[in-house]
Design an enzyme around this catalytic site. Structure first.
Site, short mmCIF file in Angstrom:
data_model
loop_
_atom_site.label_atom_id
_atom_site.label_comp_id
_atom_site.label_asym_id
_atom_site.label_seq_id
_atom_site.Cartn_x
_atom_site.Cartn_y
_atom_site.Cartn_z
N HIS A 183 40.85 34.77 36.50
CA HIS A 183 41.34 36.14 36.52
C HIS A 183 41.19 36.72 35.13
CE1 HIS A 183 44.83 38.68 35.21
NE2 HIS A 183 44.37 39.44 36.18
N ARG B 123 44.52 52.44 45.45
CA ARG B 123 43.87 52.05 46.70
C ARG B 123 44.27 50.61 47.05
NH1 ARG B 123 38.63 49.93 48.14
NH2 ARG B 123 37.93 50.81 50.13
#
Length: 303
Positions: A108, A262
């Site tokens: 990540h 989103r």
């Protein structure tokens, strides 16, 4: 104080997204990212890029977003109450890669910039970001490489930067309800503005650019390592911890949801497959048990 330039930050982030996607596509050798551009009704939008069903990467995403609005969400003002009543811009690149082979760690990274403004007052701004590694079958050589890249990119910015931001990463990516770290850490920083805009921006760039240097050599070393169905199932079980952290503890997930971001892009970080098992205990002395020795902060470079 050096001049704050949002457009320069955005230009870097867009290029960073391109560079990382190109590097990961080359490492996979088969799959390519598919782009999904989106707009936010309240202001802003982004470019979501997802890669799936590759030879190396089972699923991953590299997202760029720039959102803005008239007021900050509760997740931000709780952390920084002085932001209440200010308009804001938030932009960044965030990525999560879930490889197919359990011998390649999940990774990540994100880098971001916030600026909050109010007429008649000085803007409040900061950079944040970092990268961290989540292995299932850890190899000390890989962990040390990951941290060496992190230490080297921090070195030009001060002797204590690596140790401070490594510690912050260990503390942030910690599952309190499991009493374990999410993985072997890396770097995490937030609220960075004390160096002035230019130096703070330069550090954010170093972290973003350092991700491929840290991750691609690990992919190359581990992508052809054979694995069993048992190891695959353990990978899926441990991916469950990743889901738990992102949904329970991650401030970025909460910020995205509260700002009307989103949802598909925010939850892109989730693995395509994961599993949970009641009270799972690895066999003592097994390779699975070895992972748990890595889930507590250590000075990896001294080992």
């Amino acid at each position: 104080m050096s001049k704050i330039n949002l457009d320069t930050v955005k230009a870097f982030l867009l290029q960073l997204q391109d560079n990382i996607c190109q590097g990961l596509e080359a490492a996979d050798g088969n799959a390519q990212f598919v782009e999904d551009a989106w707009e936010r009704a309240e202001g802003g939008g982004g470019r979501t890029r997802v890669i799936r069903n590759g030879d190396v990467i089972e699923q991953g995403g590299v997202n760029y977003s720039h959102v803005f609005g008239a007021s900050m969400p509760a997740s931000a003002t709780a952390h920084r109450p002085e932001l209440a009543g200010r308009s804001f811009h938030a932009c960044g690149v965030s990525l999560v890669i879930h490889p197919k082979n359990p011998n390649i760690p999940t990774s990540h990274a994100n880098v971001r910039f916030f600026i909050a403004e109010k007429e008649g007052e000085e803007p409040i701004w900061w950079f944040g970001g970092g990268f961290d590694l989540t292995p299932f079958y850890p190899v000390l050589e890989d962990v040390k490489h990951w941290h060496q890249v992190a230490k080297d990119l921090c070195a030009p910015f001060g002797g204590a930067v690596y140790s401070d931001y490594k510690k912050w990463c260990d503390e942030y990516f910690y599952l309190k309800h499991r009493d374990e770290t999410r993985g072997v850490g890396g770097l995490f920083f937030d609220d960075l503005n004390q160096w002035g805009f230019e130096k703070s921006f330069a550090f954010m760039q170093a972290v973003g650019n350092g991700f491929l240097d840290a991750y691609l050599p690990i992919i190359e070393k581990r992508k052809d390592t054979p694995y069993s169905e048992q190891e695959r199932q353990f990978q899926l079980y441990r991916r469950g911890r990743y889901v738990e952290f992102n949904l329970v503890w991650d401030r970025g997930t909460l910020f995205g949801l509260q700002t009307g971001g989103r949802t598909e892009s925010i939850l892109m970080s989730m693995p395509p497959l994961a599993r949970w098992e009641y009270d799972f205990q690895p066999e003592p002395g097994s390779k699975e048990a070895e992972l748990y020795n890595y889930l507590t902060p250590k000075n990896w470079l001294a080992m």
